[in-house]
Design an enzyme around this catalytic site. Sequence first.
Site, mmCIF file in Angstrom:
data_model
loop_
_atom_site.group_PDB
_atom_site.id
_atom_site.type_symbol
_atom_site.label_atom_id
_atom_site.label_comp_id
_atom_site.label_asym_id
_atom_site.label_seq_id
_atom_site.Cartn_x
_atom_site.Cartn_y
_atom_site.Cartn_z
ATOM 1 N N ASP A 67 0.813 -1.208 0.000
ATOM 2 C CA ASP A 67 0.000 0.000 0.000
ATOM 3 C C ASP A 67 0.854 1.270 0.000
ATOM 4 O O ASP A 67 2.077 1.215 0.173
ATOM 5 C CB ASP A 67 -0.954 -0.007 1.206
ATOM 6 C CG ASP A 67 -0.267 -0.431 2.509
ATOM 7 O OD1 ASP A 67 0.962 -0.423 2.570
ATOM 8 O OD2 ASP A 67 -0.986 -0.775 3.464
ATOM 9 N N HIS A 138 -7.165 -4.651 10.051
ATOM 10 C CA HIS A 138 -6.887 -4.432 8.627
ATOM 11 C C HIS A 138 -5.595 -5.121 8.205
ATOM 12 O O HIS A 138 -4.677 -5.304 8.995
ATOM 13 C CB HIS A 138 -6.935 -2.950 8.232
ATOM 14 C CG HIS A 138 -5.764 -2.100 8.631
ATOM 15 N ND1 HIS A 138 -5.910 -0.804 9.062
ATOM 16 C CD2 HIS A 138 -4.435 -2.340 8.644
ATOM 17 C CE1 HIS A 138 -4.717 -0.302 9.309
ATOM 18 N NE2 HIS A 138 -3.806 -1.198 9.071
ATOM 19 N N GLU A 143 -9.596 -1.788 5.191
ATOM 20 C CA GLU A 143 -10.247 -1.437 6.444
ATOM 21 C C GLU A 143 -11.524 -2.269 6.632
ATOM 22 O O GLU A 143 -12.069 -2.806 5.659
ATOM 23 C CB GLU A 143 -10.614 0.048 6.416
ATOM 24 C CG GLU A 143 -9.409 0.989 6.316
ATOM 25 C CD GLU A 143 -8.677 1.187 7.639
ATOM 26 O OE1 GLU A 143 -8.510 0.202 8.396
ATOM 27 O OE2 GLU A 143 -8.264 2.316 7.911
HETATM 28 C C1 GLP Z 1 -0.318 0.294 8.476
HETATM 29 C C2 GLP Z 1 -0.065 -0.548 7.238
HETATM 30 C C3 GLP Z 1 -0.358 -2.003 7.499
HETATM 31 C C4 GLP Z 1 0.284 -2.441 8.785
HETATM 32 C C5 GLP Z 1 -0.287 -1.644 9.927
HETATM 33 C C6 GLP Z 1 0.191 -2.080 11.284
HETATM 34 O O1 GLP Z 1 -1.629 0.661 8.612
HETATM 35 N N1 GLP Z 1 -0.846 -0.111 6.132
HETATM 36 O O2 GLP Z 1 0.101 -2.770 6.408
HETATM 37 O O3 GLP Z 1 0.066 -3.806 9.003
HETATM 38 O O4 GLP Z 1 0.109 -0.308 9.683
HETATM 39 O O5 GLP Z 1 1.259 -1.301 11.689
HETATM 40 P P1 GLP Z 1 2.140 -1.561 12.961
HETATM 41 O O6 GLP Z 1 3.012 -2.710 12.625
HETATM 42 O O7 GLP Z 1 2.926 -0.285 13.132
HETATM 43 O O8 GLP Z 1 1.218 -1.833 14.086
#
Ligand code: GLP
Length: 241
Positions: A67, A138, A143
Amino acid sequence: MQFIMAEDYEELSRRAANLIAAQIWMKPDCVLGLATGSTPVGVYRRLVTLYRKGELDFSAVTTVNLDEYQGLPAEHKQSYAYFMHQQLFDLVNLRPDHTHLPDGMNPETEEECADYEALIQSLGGQDLQLLGLGHNGHIGFNEPSDRFCPYTHAVQLTERTIRANRRFFDPEETFPGWAYTMGIGTILRSRKILLIVSGTEKADILRQVLYGPVTPQVPGSILQLHPDVTVVADSAACACW
Ligand code: GLP
């Protein structure tokens, strides 16, 4: 589904990196689907270490990221392109023309989504897709919703995601409300999936993802239907089981 419980974040990072390294050893010209967020940072650090020790060669690997924020150029410090360059791309021998993310600056939404989806297909799809897990379940930026989206699309970020990800931005910076993301279908078409989850704050949502009903309200729950998923979670993420 294979489940690996790691003692802590370090072990999680090592175990997950070893699985990615094994993928590259088995198929040096593999297509890796990559993820951002804080969880994969340790995995990338470990992959860089393996590369520096001469144990891993990225020269034939191709990457596609899940993304990207809409409206952020690749040079923006909070763009996912910037993150990937800092954490991995500039530190190993990946060919620059072998690394791909959606172009957050393309205002032609439909064109960008179709092009990204076509690119992934033209590469033969991901051999292995790395995933983190959002606080609301997500994956990528898919979402909670009333349907699973099959292809790359633009998505409006939820309040929960904005709250979670805002911490990386300067307080005065505008947070992008929209992002491009691979669809659930784009993710599920990967031959293997590696989900990494760390910390007590993810424990409840991880339980829902693994053992709750398969529903687009918890997007990660769809992984229950994929034939080759490995989950690596640290003991904190399994706290409430
Ligand atoms: C973002 C990304 C996701 C990721 C999520 C979790 O939203 N788009 O792909 O899994 O963050 O992030 P973290 O690992 O910082 O909790």
